[in-house]
Scaffold this active site. Structure first.
Site, PDB file in Angstrom:
ATOM      1  N   ARG A 175       0.792  -1.345   0.169  1.00  0.00           N
ATOM      2  CA  ARG A 175      -0.094  -0.079  -0.100  1.00  0.00           C
ATOM      3  C   ARG A 175       0.838   1.490   0.173  1.00  0.00           C
ATOM      4  O   ARG A 175       0.636   2.303  -0.807  1.00  0.00           O
ATOM      5  CB  ARG A 175      -1.097  -0.060   1.194  1.00  0.00           C
ATOM      6  CG  ARG A 175      -1.956   1.149   1.209  1.00  0.00           C
ATOM      7  CD  ARG A 175      -3.133   1.161   2.048  1.00  0.00           C
ATOM      8  NE  ARG A 175      -2.389   1.041   3.610  1.00  0.00           N
ATOM      9  CZ  ARG A 175      -3.082   1.111   4.590  1.00  0.00           C
ATOM     10  NH1 ARG A 175      -4.578   0.798   4.733  1.00  0.00           N
ATOM     11  NH2 ARG A 175      -2.724   1.109   5.980  1.00  0.00           N
ATOM     12  N   LYS A 187      -2.204   7.278   1.380  1.00  0.00           N
ATOM     13  CA  LYS A 187      -2.179   7.633   2.978  1.00  0.00           C
ATOM     14  C   LYS A 187      -0.944   8.525   3.012  1.00  0.00           C
ATOM     15  O   LYS A 187       0.171   8.124   3.190  1.00  0.00           O
ATOM     16  CB  LYS A 187      -1.668   6.047   3.448  1.00  0.00           C
ATOM     17  CG  LYS A 187      -1.770   6.080   4.896  1.00  0.00           C
ATOM     18  CD  LYS A 187      -1.549   4.683   5.542  1.00  0.00           C
ATOM     19  CE  LYS A 187      -1.830   4.649   7.198  1.00  0.00           C
ATOM     20  NZ  LYS A 187      -3.114   5.161   7.561  1.00  0.00           N
TER      21      LYS A 187
END
Length: 385
Positions: free
Chosen positions: A140, A234
């Protein structure tokens, strides 16, 4: 009003008597006569200049700001960090090494992540000497770095090796590993074009696993949600998340829930949400299209298959969920690495279900804890201490 003064330990030759006092207002320096008649020049004695910020208020306070040597800076950093034993080890690609001294766990101020927010991060839990879902979290952060146009300082396997070694050096068996990828230091401009090279930082924090099945209250957040194109990254820009959390706490709630412009439930400030509907037989989770794809939430969708096989649930869906449907749910829960599975018993002024923790949230928490402690190698990486 703030005035800047120059302070001298003694009188300075060639200045007129009225200016040979210990402290002068710099606004008057242009009026100081010079014996050579070539305008104002700082004589050699001004090398001993000390600056003082004097606030012209009722308290008439003054502060002396010392100029420190590098050894004095280190001593003061050690004193400031004294007693903060939860920071066990840090890696920085700027120095290409690991330190266990909290005073040395610093970042360059000109790092683009610090002054422009041009960085991404992720976290992996350390459970009983294993890193939980390290590969999933690593995938991620690499996607986030690509979307943020941050080049990688190392290849994926090198980054993974550095992260594992940092945890190993720390000796931590239960805690968390947080790591960042940044455009790197260079200057204070908006563009990262002058950044020297991208950077990797990682820190090991000693924490206890937050297992708390007690139900909490949430509120609808009034803070604007991040645009969809940024919500799935993120990044370190967590100001909306911080403001949302502060708003929730000011209203006596545990967290705020973001709602998209089209009225669908999005996520919390650092967690996903899920609902149990249709008489307690169906688990529903909002789509990940415009919210952060939570690793814990996605792992929960895999673990929930065990509840389907036991007949506790009949189906699982990832779909759009309206606020009205969410508040009418039999159960509501927050899901994330920081909260694990946390039941919600009240949203705004409305109780969820019967206002008590539900059986599905408890069952999912038990499954997640078991997975963290004894799950397959695909989600647990052994730390070589």
């Amino acid at each position: 009003m703030i005035s800047l003064f120059a302070c001298f330990p003694e009188s300075i030759a060639s200045f007129s008597p009225e200016f040979t006092v210990n402290t002068w207002n710099l606004r008057s320096l242009s009026q100081v006569p010079c014996s050579l008649g070539h305008g104002f020049r700082f004589p050699r004695q001004l090398r001993r200049l000390r600056t003082i910020l004097t606030c012209s208020d009722s308290s008439s306070q003054s502060w002396n700001v010392p100029v420190l040597s590098s050894s004095e800076v280190i001593d003061r950093l050690k004193q400031a960090r004294k007693g903060q034993q939860q920071f066990l080890a840090m890696y920085s690609s700027v120095v290409d090494g690991i330190t266990t001294d909290p005073a040395a766990m610093v970042l360059p101020l000109d790092d683009h992540m610090v002054h422009r927010g041009h960085g991404v991060f992720d976290t992996a839990m350390i459970i009983n000497g294993y890193l939980y879902e390290l590969d999933q979290h690593l995938d991620r952060i690499l996607r986030s770095a690509s979307m943020a146009k941050i080049p990688l300082p190392f290849d994926r396997e090198t980054i993974k090796r550095i992260l594992i070694q940092t945890v190993s050096v720390s000796g931590c068996r239960d805690g968390s590993l947080r790591y960042w990828l940044s455009a790197g230091p260079g200057d204070f401009l908006l563009s990262p074009s002058q950044c020297l090279k991208p950077t990797l930082y990682a820190i090991v924090i000693k924490t206890n696993l937050a297992i708390n099945p007690t139900g909490v209250k949430v509120v609808t957040s009034s803070i604007p949600i991040k645009p969809p194109e940024f919500a799935t990254v993120k990044s370190v820009n967590y100001l909306p998340n911080v403001l949302s959390q502060m708003e929730a706490e000011a209203n006596g709630a545990y967290a705020g829930i973001w709602v998209s412009e089209d009225g669908f439930i999005a996520e919390g400030p650092n967690m996903n949400v899920a609902f149990v509907v249709n008489g307690g037989k169906e688990l529903v989770m909002p789509r990940f299209d415009n919210v952060l794809s939570g690793c814990t939430a996605k792992r929960t969708l895999t673990l929930v298959e065990q509840l389907l096989s036991k007949g506790m649930l009949k189906s699982v869906k990832v779909m759009d969920v309206t606020v009205e449907d969410g508040k009418k749910a039999d159960e509501m829960m927050l899901i994330g690495s920081g909260v694990l599975i946390r039941p919600v018993i009240q949203w705004d002024e409305e109780f969820i279900g019967d206002g008590k923790e539900g059986p599905i949230a408890k069952a999912l928490l038990d499954l997640l804890l078991e997975d963290m402690r004894s799950g397959p190698p695909s989600v647990r990486v052994l730390i070589p201490y």
